[in-house]
Design a protein around this motif. Structure first.
Motif, mmCIF file in Angstrom:
data_model
loop_
_atom_site.group_PDB
_atom_site.id
_atom_site.type_symbol
_atom_site.label_atom_id
_atom_site.label_comp_id
_atom_site.label_asym_id
_atom_site.label_seq_id
_atom_site.Cartn_x
_atom_site.Cartn_y
_atom_site.Cartn_z
ATOM 1 N N GLU A 2 0.826 -1.233 0.067
ATOM 2 C CA GLU A 2 -0.128 0.091 0.041
ATOM 3 C C GLU A 2 0.816 1.131 -0.126
ATOM 4 O O GLU A 2 0.595 2.310 -0.720
ATOM 5 N N ALA A 3 1.779 1.290 0.738
ATOM 6 C CA ALA A 3 2.759 2.391 0.822
ATOM 7 C C ALA A 3 3.580 2.445 -0.502
ATOM 8 O O ALA A 3 3.614 3.781 -1.058
ATOM 9 N N LYS A 4 3.934 1.595 -1.148
ATOM 10 C CA LYS A 4 4.540 1.567 -2.564
ATOM 11 C C LYS A 4 3.461 2.264 -3.561
ATOM 12 O O LYS A 4 3.889 3.031 -4.412
ATOM 13 N N LEU A 5 2.434 1.700 -3.422
ATOM 14 C CA LEU A 5 1.224 2.256 -4.650
ATOM 15 C C LEU A 5 0.950 3.818 -3.964
ATOM 16 O O LEU A 5 1.038 4.284 -5.159
ATOM 17 N N GLU A 6 0.809 4.257 -3.051
ATOM 18 C CA GLU A 6 0.806 5.611 -2.769
ATOM 19 C C GLU A 6 2.069 6.370 -3.094
ATOM 20 O O GLU A 6 1.609 7.383 -3.660
ATOM 21 N N LEU A 7 3.237 5.842 -3.098
ATOM 22 C CA LEU A 7 4.214 6.607 -3.639
ATOM 23 C C LEU A 7 4.331 6.704 -5.064
ATOM 24 O O LEU A 7 4.556 7.656 -5.651
ATOM 25 N N HIS A 8 4.028 5.737 -5.559
ATOM 26 C CA HIS A 8 3.766 5.517 -7.184
ATOM 27 C C HIS A 8 2.848 6.383 -7.718
ATOM 28 O O HIS A 8 2.998 7.226 -8.384
ATOM 29 N N ASP A 9 1.424 6.472 -6.927
ATOM 30 C CA ASP A 9 0.479 7.294 -7.370
ATOM 31 C C ASP A 9 0.978 8.874 -7.310
ATOM 32 O O ASP A 9 0.598 9.673 -8.144
ATOM 33 N N ALA A 10 1.645 9.253 -5.996
ATOM 34 C CA ALA A 10 2.114 10.571 -5.802
ATOM 35 C C ALA A 10 3.266 10.950 -6.969
ATOM 36 O O ALA A 10 2.961 12.070 -7.479
ATOM 37 N N ARG A 11 3.936 9.944 -7.283
ATOM 38 C CA ARG A 11 4.904 10.369 -8.458
ATOM 39 C C ARG A 11 4.160 10.408 -9.689
ATOM 40 O O ARG A 11 4.638 11.426 -10.444
ATOM 41 N N TYR A 12 3.140 9.806 -10.032
ATOM 42 C CA TYR A 12 2.218 9.930 -11.228
ATOM 43 C C TYR A 12 1.621 11.300 -11.075
ATOM 44 O O TYR A 12 1.830 12.111 -12.266
ATOM 45 N N CYS A 13 1.244 11.762 -9.968
ATOM 46 C CA CYS A 13 0.460 13.151 -10.031
ATOM 47 C C CYS A 13 1.470 14.117 -10.226
ATOM 48 O O CYS A 13 1.123 15.288 -10.778
ATOM 49 N N PHE A 14 2.560 14.060 -9.974
ATOM 50 C CA PHE A 14 3.794 14.939 -10.021
ATOM 51 C C PHE A 14 4.386 14.836 -11.464
ATOM 52 O O PHE A 14 5.313 15.843 -11.784
#
Length: 64
Positions: A17-29
């Motif tokens: 879940e933490a990796k997915l949140e980080l991945h999503d945040a990177r995608y948003c930026f």
């Protein structure tokens, strides 16, 4: 029931879940490199682990 195994599954799910949140945040930026299928792989693994946790917990409550 193997509580150690269940505890490891919880920890692995939290890690994914933490990796997915980080991945999503990177995608948003706007990091272009993140659109490589990683999110679908993480979501699939999360689903599999969650299903396994649910099955183990259902077996535990059925015996109680």
């Amino acid at each position: 029931m193997n509580y150690v195994y269940l505890k490891r599954l919880y920890a692995k799910r939290a890690e994914l879940e933490a990796k997915l949140e980080l991945h999503d945040a990177r995608y948003c930026f706007g990091e272009e490199e993140v659109d490589d299928g990683t999110d679908s792989d993480l979501r699939q693994r999360l689903s599999e682990i969650s299903d396994e946790i649910d099955a183990l917990e259902a077996g535990r409550t059925a015996r109680a």
